[in-house]
Each structure stands twice: as C-alpha cells, then as structure tokens.
Write a protein that holds these residues in place. Structure first.
Motif, PDB file in Angstrom:
ATOM      1  N   UNK A 198       0.804  -1.210   0.000  1.00  0.00           N
ATOM      2  CA  UNK A 198       0.000   0.000   0.000  1.00  0.00           C
ATOM      3  C   UNK A 198       0.836   1.259   0.000  1.00  0.00           C
ATOM      4  N   UNK A 199       2.160   1.123   0.255  1.00  0.00           N
ATOM      5  CA  UNK A 199       3.045   2.287   0.185  1.00  0.00           C
ATOM      6  C   UNK A 199       3.344   2.610  -1.275  1.00  0.00           C
ATOM      7  N   UNK A 200       3.800   3.792  -1.517  1.00  0.00           N
ATOM      8  CA  UNK A 200       4.234   4.196  -2.861  1.00  0.00           C
ATOM      9  C   UNK A 200       5.616   3.580  -3.104  1.00  0.00           C
ATOM     10  N   UNK A 201       5.649   2.435  -3.780  1.00  0.00           N
ATOM     11  CA  UNK A 201       6.885   1.673  -3.915  1.00  0.00           C
ATOM     12  C   UNK A 201       7.927   2.395  -4.761  1.00  0.00           C
ATOM     13  N   UNK A 202       7.492   3.074  -5.824  1.00  0.00           N
ATOM     14  CA  UNK A 202       8.450   3.805  -6.656  1.00  0.00           C
ATOM     15  C   UNK A 202       9.061   4.981  -5.889  1.00  0.00           C
ATOM     16  N   UNK A 203       8.243   5.606  -5.068  1.00  0.00           N
ATOM     17  CA  UNK A 203       8.771   6.691  -4.238  1.00  0.00           C
ATOM     18  C   UNK A 203       9.745   6.135  -3.204  1.00  0.00           C
ATOM     19  N   UNK A 204       9.435   4.958  -2.659  1.00  0.00           N
ATOM     20  CA  UNK A 204      10.344   4.319  -1.714  1.00  0.00           C
ATOM     21  C   UNK A 204      11.676   3.974  -2.385  1.00  0.00           C
ATOM     22  N   UNK A 205      11.613   3.473  -3.618  1.00  0.00           N
ATOM     23  CA  UNK A 205      12.848   3.166  -4.354  1.00  0.00           C
ATOM     24  C   UNK A 205      13.698   4.430  -4.539  1.00  0.00           C
ATOM     25  N   UNK A 206      13.020   5.546  -4.833  1.00  0.00           N
ATOM     26  CA  UNK A 206      13.749   6.790  -5.029  1.00  0.00           C
ATOM     27  C   UNK A 206      14.400   7.260  -3.735  1.00  0.00           C
ATOM     28  N   UNK A 207      13.716   7.073  -2.600  1.00  0.00           N
ATOM     29  CA  UNK A 207      14.294   7.436  -1.300  1.00  0.00           C
ATOM     30  C   UNK A 207      15.566   6.637  -1.038  1.00  0.00           C
ATOM     31  N   UNK A 208      15.485   5.340  -1.279  1.00  0.00           N
ATOM     32  CA  UNK A 208      16.649   4.488  -1.028  1.00  0.00           C
ATOM     33  C   UNK A 208      17.822   4.872  -1.941  1.00  0.00           C
ATOM     34  N   UNK A 255      10.315  -6.274   0.248  1.00  0.00           N
ATOM     35  CA  UNK A 255      11.686  -6.107   0.743  1.00  0.00           C
ATOM     36  C   UNK A 255      12.523  -5.358  -0.282  1.00  0.00           C
ATOM     37  N   UNK A 256      13.073  -4.236   0.138  1.00  0.00           N
ATOM     38  CA  UNK A 256      14.001  -3.479  -0.697  1.00  0.00           C
ATOM     39  C   UNK A 256      15.437  -3.772  -0.236  1.00  0.00           C
ATOM     40  N   UNK A 257      16.305  -4.016  -1.190  1.00  0.00           N
ATOM     41  CA  UNK A 257      17.723  -4.270  -0.906  1.00  0.00           C
ATOM     42  C   UNK A 257      18.561  -3.188  -1.565  1.00  0.00           C
TER      43      UNK A 257
END
Length: 317
Positions: A198-208, A255-257
């Motif tokens: 439910x989170x914004x996964x693309x935005x999370x990828x950009x944060x990482x 899971x983001x790595x």
C-alpha cells in the motif's frame, strides 16, 4: 705446593700467549669490533630516518629496510673476515645443513613464505586479510611470522578486539588468503528494508537510491577508477559499483535491498549512516511510505472453573 702453583701459572701463561699469537684470535676480535660498529651504525641510521620521515608507513618500511640491510652487511663482513677458512668447512657445513634443514623445515618454509609475501604481492602491512580463520589488519611482516591486529570474533562488525595474532609465514602455502584491501580496497555490502503493501513503492525506491547516493556516492566514483585498473590487470569483467536498489515482494511486505561499495575499513560506520539517512527520509514521508514489521496476536483462553470433591468412592468431578 708453591712449585705446583707456579707450574699452573706458567702453563696458563703459555696457553694464553699461544691464543694471542694465533691469527684466528685477531680475526675474532676484529670481527667482534666490526659487528659492534655495524650495529651502532644501523641504530644511528634508524634514528635519523625516524626523525625525518613523518609518514607511519614509510617509517615502518624504512625501519625494516635498515634492519635487513644491517643484517646483510654484517653477514658480508663476516664472510670477508673469515674467507680463508670457509673452504675447509664446506663439507662440515653441508652435513650440518642437511640436519638443520630437516629439523627446521617449518622455519625454512616460513622464510620461503616471507620471500613470497615480500616479492609476490600477496599482502602488505596495512592490508586487512583473512588467513587461517583469523581476520585482521597486517601490522608487521617479519622473516618468520606475520602479525595481525585481530578483528571480529566476539566483537560484532569489523572492529578490533584487542588481540594480536602471530601466524607463521608458511601458511601462505597451506591456506587460502582473503585480502580485503589488495588491488580493490572496497567491499560490496547491502542492507534490506521491509516496506508495507500500500506504500508508494516507486517513491520508496527513489528514497533508497537518493540516500545511498548521498552516503556512499564518494566511494562509487573512486571504486570505478580502481575497478578499471583491475580490468586491465586481471581477466575480470566490468562491475556495477554505483548504488543499486532491488525489490522483492514477500508474503507480508515488500523487501528493498540496497547494494553499494564501501571502503573496507568503514563498512560498519557507513551502514549506520545509511540506515539513519533512510529512516529519516521515510519519517518525513510517512504518508507515502511506511516500514513494515511482523506482528503476532496472542489469544487467551476463556476463564473456567472446575470443582473437585472427594467421596468414599474416590475422586468425583
């Protein structure tokens, strides 16, 4: 009694005069004086070098070089002084050498290991290696042993634990040697983050990715240049040294790595900075990205009562 004492004194005087008149005595005295002079000269050169050399590595190498040069000079001096007597001792040296080689075979292999370390570019002082199950920084390489300042064991991370380990140089022929800082003084490391569905996964990828660029971007640029030299020297393909973010969906979260290169001595501190940077960025955008966590629900049994009483027939419920 006086005659016996006088005879003993005369006999001792005769032996002493014979020793003094022997040419070998003069050579022994000359050799001892020469060795003392060479030793003092080596100490003076060593002090002068330590005074004018400020870099620790250069000072260490100069100290080793001066010690080795002093030893060679002393050996050459003795061989010149006693050159006329070496020919008659060839056979004796050969027989004694065979016995010594058998008894000291481990020492001889260690000396051969020192030669391999010195001229084979296996490792050098300052490198972090793993040999014989021990991980540590090389702080000294002598003719017989290599000395490590140990890392790890009961201490988590790549930190010193205070133990100094000495390993025979013969290990270079018996055990694989893992060099953490040889031609490529970087390590690949990674961290993982669970993100809720439910989170914004693309935005999370950009944060990482932005957090990784901010923390380890300096290592990536340097590592890219060093890896280019590796490709020229070895048969190895190009590698991605820039931070890389991958995603894997699991049953409970995504899971983001984050994979990145880091200096071999700063792995733990950089990982701490990267975690703090990512968590701060996630907290700033809590409405878009949230970290997942495992939750458990404990169900309690309803309360119940049991009455027990005894009768003449036994226990009755």
């Amino acid at each position: 009694m006086d005659d016996q004492m006088q005879d003993s004194v005369e006999e001792f005087q005769t032996v002493f005069d014979r020793i003094l008149s022997d040419p070998l005595f003069d050579k022994v005295v000359f050799a001892l004086v020469g060795l003392v002079v060479i030793y003092i000269l080596g100490r003076l050169i060593r002090r002068s070098a330590a005074r004018y050399i400020s870099d620790d590595k250069s000072r260490y190498r100069s100290r080793k070089l001066i010690a080795f040069g002093t030893f060679l000079l002393a050996l050459l001096f003795l061989s010149i002084v006693f050159s006329d007597r070496l020919g008659g001792l060839t056979v004796a040296f050969g027989v004694a050498g065979a016995g010594i080689a058998f008894a000291l075979q481990e020492v001889i292999v260690s000396i051969a290991g020192w030669v391999a370390i010195s001229f084979g570019d296996i490792f050098k002082t300052g490198d972090r290696i793993k040999i014989g199950g021990v991980v540590g920084d090389v702080i000294d390489v002598s003719v017989i042993r290599t000395t490590l300042m140990e890392c790890g064991d009961w201490v988590n991370g790549d930190l010193y634990n205070g133990r100094v380990v000495r390993i025979a140089n013969s290990f270079v022929f018996k055990e694989p040697i893992f060099n953490y800082s040889g031609d490529f003084p970087f390590l690949w490391d990674e961290i993982t983050f669970p993100i809720r569905y439910g989170s914004d996964l693309e935005f999370a990828r950009r944060i990482f990715r932005e957090s990784a660029d901010q923390v380890v971007g300096e290592f990536s640029e340097h590592a890219s240049k060093v890896w280019s030299d590796m490709v020229q020297k070895y048969l190895v393909e190009g590698a991605v040294v820039e931070p890389m973010v991958t995603m894997r969906p699991d049953e409970n979260w995504v899971t983001f790595t984050v994979r990145y290169v880091v200096d071999f001595k700063r792995r733990r501190s950089v990982k701490d900075r990267l975690f703090r940077t990512i968590l701060a960025a996630v907290d700033q955008h809590a409405e878009l990205v949230s970290v997942a966590s495992a939750s458990q629900e404990i169900t309690l049994m309803p309360a119940s009562s049991v009455d027990l009483h005894t009768s003449g027939q036994g226990l009755v419920r």
